[in-house]
Design an enzyme around this catalytic site. Structure first.
Site, PDB file in Angstrom:
ATOM      1  N   LYS A 187      84.662 -19.534 -45.445  1.00  0.00           N
ATOM      2  CA  LYS A 187      83.424 -19.684 -46.220  1.00  0.00           C
ATOM      3  C   LYS A 187      83.289 -21.150 -46.602  1.00  0.00           C
ATOM      4  CE  LYS A 187      81.114 -17.855 -50.364  1.00  0.00           C
ATOM      5  NZ  LYS A 187      81.211 -16.895 -51.495  1.00  0.00           N
TER       6      LYS A 187
ATOM      7  N   SER B  53      77.452 -13.557 -52.009  1.00  0.00           N
ATOM      8  CA  SER B  53      77.206 -14.826 -51.364  1.00  0.00           C
ATOM      9  C   SER B  53      78.014 -15.045 -50.076  1.00  0.00           C
ATOM     10  CB  SER B  53      77.516 -15.957 -52.346  1.00  0.00           C
ATOM     11  OG  SER B  53      78.887 -15.955 -52.678  1.00  0.00           O
TER      12      SER B  53
ATOM     13  N   SER C  68      80.800 -11.086 -54.506  1.00  0.00           N
ATOM     14  CA  SER C  68      80.435 -11.773 -53.265  1.00  0.00           C
ATOM     15  C   SER C  68      81.335 -11.540 -52.061  1.00  0.00           C
ATOM     16  CB  SER C  68      80.344 -13.270 -53.503  1.00  0.00           C
ATOM     17  OG  SER C  68      79.101 -13.553 -54.066  1.00  0.00           O
TER      18      SER C  68
HETATM   19  N1  GLN Z   1      75.536 -12.056 -56.979  1.00  0.00           N
HETATM   20  C1  GLN Z   1      76.379 -12.640 -57.973  1.00  0.00           C
HETATM   21  C2  GLN Z   1      75.817 -13.973 -58.398  1.00  0.00           C
HETATM   22  O1  GLN Z   1      74.834 -14.355 -57.879  1.00  0.00           O
HETATM   23  C3  GLN Z   1      77.776 -12.780 -57.462  1.00  0.00           C
HETATM   24  C4  GLN Z   1      77.983 -13.981 -56.638  1.00  0.00           C
HETATM   25  C5  GLN Z   1      79.442 -14.214 -56.324  1.00  0.00           C
HETATM   26  O2  GLN Z   1      80.268 -13.326 -56.469  1.00  0.00           O
HETATM   27  N2  GLN Z   1      79.732 -15.443 -55.930  1.00  0.00           N
HETATM   28  O3  GLN Z   1      76.311 -14.624 -59.240  1.00  0.00           O
END
Ligand code: GLN
Length: 503
Positions: free
Chosen positions: A78, A168, A192
């Site tokens: 990532k 994400s 995410s």
């Molecule tokens: N959807 C959540 C956010 O936007 C989680 C994102 C994540 O785990 N990086 O913060």
């Protein structure tokens, strides 16, 4: 017919390498070829020379018998893990063209090791897309172009290109599902890893907070961020997680001082007598019926394997949304203050003095969602609002963690959905950021408590889209989660299902 290389698990590929059916260079070439032909927009950077140099070094170690436990196996990172051999953007225009002088600890551990010692020996295929600074649930918030694209674009779900892959870590999930890589790293702050794994029909693990080092992982919300593996099976995730975790006390002050564990060695336990907690708050009106039926069927399979379902309650589940969307932006507003045009990445061209340079740089470099989070974060931390929002959120966070401890008195693992629906259509929530936030309801509680969680493919719902089941364990119980998922995968085939458009 022999299984294509890209349809094989890490374990199978490792055997092929060690029995010299294939070399690390050939394996890298095979996956690079697929990655370059990718139509999902999963890869943000590929550098064939860098990958092949790593693969050649792996082949030399394999020949000398000095290879690591995953020697020569390819993976994608990532793009929030900093890497020396590839650019790192965190999906943001702010970091376009940025090159780190060092590798993140997780990258080192999976690669050639910390100070060249004890690495797993994997070969990096490239960096994969994510929502900008890991903020998002759809991989639509991307500020940099994917490989082969001229402009920034969202990642598409390999099961249906008109849908999001989740986020994400959407690039990681899409790349694994489309067989562009056998494995990828992800990060999970509020879901995410688990949510994109669920939406793309793969397996993903968020370990206990502190298990994997955050050193070199670009920070979003430091008290929540965790690295974890994404692959097709629990068995492969166990291999990756064993290599990724371990204390890094000198470089990450929240790293847990617990020894490295061999999760693969613990995949043989029977499920007989295992108590699976079913939180009724996870099965309410908000849960789509297609997702619910897939989860119910999976729970039935686990019961047939000897597990017992125990009703439990996590009464503050709904509060996890406001609490998370106060704490995470608060930490983000502080973490992202370092991007000011001085040290890294983008710097505005037109400015009059230092302050205007900061302002212009940040206005140009950050996307809309990141700006929204920075503003929310600055607001909840500001004088006069700190007690009402931030402090209150911290207190409820603690209560959410306590609720889990009460629940674990009655059960060994908790099971439920990862997300209320299957992956939605691209652009669906474009005008309503809150809709994305609400869809995080089932992943946020474990994140706030710092507990390990994972997503396991358990079937298909609306539009033939994959459904994932979430398993949550008590602190440091990753081995138990992985075992439950592995035992389930021994009896089911959802983890082997392949999107119809994927060769
Ligand atoms: N959807 C959540 C956010 O936007 C989680 C994102 C994540 O785990 N990086 O913060």
């Amino acid at each position: 017919m022999e299984k294509a290389l890209h349809d094989r698990s890490l374990t199978e590929l490792s055997t092929a390498l060690r029995t010299k059916q294939v070399s690390a260079v050939e394996l890298a070439q095979h996956f690079l070829y697929r990655a370059k032909a990718d139509t999902c927009g999963a890869f943000l950077s590929i550098d064939e020379d860098a990958t092949l140099a790593q693969a050649q070094a792996s082949d030399a170690r394999l020949a000398a018998g000095t290879g690591g436990c995953l020697e020569g196996l390819p993976l994608a990172h990532k793009d929030v893990f900093v890497t020396r051999d590839f650019p790192t953007t965190a999906g943001s225009k702010m970091l376009r063209g940025y090159r780190s002088p060092f590798d993140a600890t997780v990258v080192q551990k999976l690669g050639t090791g910390v100070n060249g010692q004890g690495g797993a020996g994997m070969v990096t295929l490239g960096k994969v897309s994510c929502d900008e600074f890991a903020m998002g649930s759809s991989n639509e918030n991307v500020g940099v172009p994917a490989v082969g694209h001229a402009a920034p674009s969202p990642v598409r779900n390999p099961w249906d290109a008109s849908r999001i892959p989740g986020g994400s870590s959407g690039g990681s999930a899409a790349a694994v599902a489309a067989r562009l890589t056998p494995a990828a790293t992800g990060t999970d702050t509020g879901g995410s890893i688990r949510q994109p794994a669920s939406f793309c029909g793969i397996t993903g693990v968020k370990p206990t907070y502190g298990r994997a080092s955050r050193y070199g992982m670009i920070a979003y919300a430091s008290s929540l961020d965790q690295a974890g593996p994404m692959a097709r099976t629990a068995e492969d995730c166990a291999l990756l997680l064993s290599a990724m975790c371990g204390p890094d006390l000198d470089r990450d002050s929240t790293s847990l001082d617990v020894p490295t564990e061999n999760f693969s060695a613990k995949l043989g336990d029977s499920l007989l007598g295992l108590r699976i907690g079913i939180p009724h708050e996870f099965f309410g009106d908000g849960l789509a019926t297609d997702v619910r039926s897939a989860i119910d069927a999976a729970l039935h399979t686990l019961e047939v394997q000897g597990a017992k379902l125990v009703p439990i309650t996590l009464p503050r589940t709904e509060l996890a949304i406001p609490v998370y969307y106060i704490i995470a932006p608060a930490e983000a507003s502080s973490n992202l203050s370092r991007f000011d045009g001085v040290k890294f990445g983008h710097r505005a061209k037109d400015y009059t003095d230092l302050v205007s340079m900061y302002k212009q740089t940040r206005a140009e470099g950050f996307g809309e969602e990141v700006k929204r989070r920075i503003m929310t974060g600055a607001y909840v931390l500001s004088h006069g609002y700190y007690d009402a929002y931030y402090l209150q959120a911290q207190k409820i966070r603690r209560m959410i963690a306590d609720d889990f401890q009460r629940a674990f008195a009655a059960c060994d693992v908790i099971a439920g959905p990862v997300a209320p629906t299957v992956a939605w259509k691209l652009g669906n929530n474009a005008s309503d950021p809150l809709a994305d936030y609400l869809a995080d309801i089932f992943t946020l509680p474990a994140s706030l408590a710092g507990l390990p969680g994972m997503s396991v493919p358990v079937g298909f719902g609306e539009g033939g889209m994959p459904v994932g089941m979430q398993l949550i364990g008590n602190y440091l119980q990753e081995a138990r989660l992985l075992n439950v998922a592995h035992q389930y995968q021994l009896h089911t085939d959802f983890h082997n299902a392949k999107p119809s458009g994927v060769s």
